[in-house]
Scaffold this motif. Structure first.
Motif, PDB file in Angstrom:
ATOM      1  N   CYS A 149     -19.350 -15.764   1.342  1.00 31.89           N
ATOM      2  CA  CYS A 149     -20.765 -15.340   1.628  1.00 31.89           C
ATOM      3  C   CYS A 149     -21.716 -16.718   1.306  1.00 31.89           C
ATOM      4  CB  CYS A 149     -20.879 -14.204   0.641  1.00 31.89           C
ATOM      5  SG  CYS A 149     -20.416 -14.693  -1.247  1.00 31.89           S
ATOM      6  N   ARG A 177     -29.718  -9.307  12.488  1.00 34.73           N
ATOM      7  CA  ARG A 177     -28.899  -8.461  11.661  1.00 34.73           C
ATOM      8  C   ARG A 177     -28.423  -9.070  10.311  1.00 34.73           C
ATOM      9  NH1 ARG A 177     -23.599  -4.724  12.751  1.00 34.73           N
ATOM     10  NH2 ARG A 177     -23.222  -3.624  10.833  1.00 34.73           N
ATOM     11  N   ARG A 178     -28.637  -8.814   9.033  1.00 32.03           N
ATOM     12  CA  ARG A 178     -28.105  -9.487   7.962  1.00 32.03           C
ATOM     13  C   ARG A 178     -28.033  -8.511   6.748  1.00 32.03           C
ATOM     14  NH1 ARG A 178     -33.440  -8.556   9.129  1.00 32.03           N
ATOM     15  NH2 ARG A 178     -34.704  -9.030   7.674  1.00 32.03           N
ATOM     16  N   SER A 179     -27.149  -8.740   5.790  1.00 33.99           N
ATOM     17  CA  SER A 179     -26.911  -7.885   4.904  1.00 33.99           C
ATOM     18  C   SER A 179     -27.166  -8.675   3.374  1.00 33.99           C
ATOM     19  CB  SER A 179     -25.559  -7.435   4.924  1.00 33.99           C
ATOM     20  OG  SER A 179     -25.098  -6.598   5.812  1.00 33.99           O
ATOM     21  N   HIS A 180     -27.946  -8.164   2.575  1.00 31.28           N
ATOM     22  CA  HIS A 180     -28.087  -8.886   1.205  1.00 31.28           C
ATOM     23  C   HIS A 180     -26.891  -8.526   0.323  1.00 31.28           C
ATOM     24  CE1 HIS A 180     -28.850  -5.065  -0.967  1.00 31.28           C
ATOM     25  NE2 HIS A 180     -29.597  -4.854   0.240  1.00 31.28           N
TER      26      HIS A 180
END
Length: 275
Positions: free
Chosen positions: A241, A260-263
């Motif tokens: 990550c 698109r991304r995720s925290h």
């Protein structure tokens, strides 16, 4: 293969043919010397059902065919086509993996040389060579025994010098690996090597997960801390990550669009909140 199936029942013929495939062997020259392999070891085997189908069909093609084939059987015998097939795909892939590691020389892509925040040159591309896997399978399925040369083919670079002409450095970003375990650093190194040198053409999209692939032990990833529901626990691929986070920040600084991304489940120490 020189085997007489005359007078055998289907079950007897099947048992006989299966034993033949188990004894077939061939030799290849690898970097560490000559090595012998059995068909069974690399996942190959005789297509028994196909042979039995051919044998059973003899004498069952009408009166003309019956007399003709009976005459040939008495005089010289009827030769059947023997087809070799991949019976165990896992063993065959392991065999190919061994050959790749032993004899392949990967092609080297051209890549920019960056110094002081500028592209100062281009490292030239270089062709390589590798096992011609389709030709190898074709040779082996012809039923060859004994020593054989490994068929090779040229491996061409994906990126050449002309692809990088006029390239400029848009952005760069770095994060610290301080206090990272050896296993975590190994995972990071593996993920970085997967995306290193990637060339995107105009309007082309980049997917981190598709390029890096599954983070599983079978692909060499180690156990290191991963975040699950906000807590750090041991897991395969811990640290990857940080690679995606570092890349994400470089993408933002370059003015590119992240669709698109995720925290993270909670803030991490190597980037500021919101990054």
């Amino acid at each position: 293969m020189g085997v007489n199936l005359g007078g055998l029942s289907l079950s007897e013929a099947k048992s006989y043919i299966e034993k033949i495939g188990e004894n077939r062997k061939f030799k290849l020259m690898l970097l560490n010397g000559e090595r012998e392999f059995s068909w069974k070891e690399v996942g190959l085997g005789v297509d028994v059902e196909d042979i039995l189908r051919q044998a059973y069909g003899i004498g069952r093609k009408g009166w003309t065919g019956v007399w003709r084939e009976a005459w040939i059987c008495l005089k010289e015998g009827i030769k059947l086509d023997v087809r070799i097939k991949v019976e165990d795909k896992r063993k065959w892939e392991n065999f190919l993996s061994l050959l790749r590691k032993s004899v392949n020389k990967p092609a080297r892509d051209a890549r920019p040389i960056v110094e002081g925040g500028k592209v100062v040159g281009i490292m030239p591309a270089e062709s390589g060579y590798g096992v011609d896997e389709e030709k190898l399978l074709r040779i082996l399925t012809e039923g060859r025994n004994g020593y054989m040369e490994i068929p090779m083919k040229a491996l061409l670079p994906r990126i050449r010098e002309e692809d990088l002409e006029g390239m400029e450095l848009l952005s760069e970003f770095s994060t610290s690996l301080r206090r990272s375990s050896r296993e975590r650093i190994e995972n990071i190194r593996k993920a970085v090597s997967a995306i290193d040198g990637t060339l995107l053409k105009p309007e082309e999209k980049f997917s981190f997960n598709e390029i890096v692939g599954p983070r599983v032990s079978e692909r060499g990833y180690k156990i290191a801390p991963v975040m699950v529901r906000g807590e750090l626990v041991p897991g395969v691929g811990g640290g990857v990550c940080q690679v995606s986070t570092t890349l994400y920040n470089a993408v933002l600084l370059a003015g590119l669009n992240a669709e698109r991304r995720s925290h993270h489940a909670r803030p991490v120490k190597y980037v500021s909140p919101g990054r």
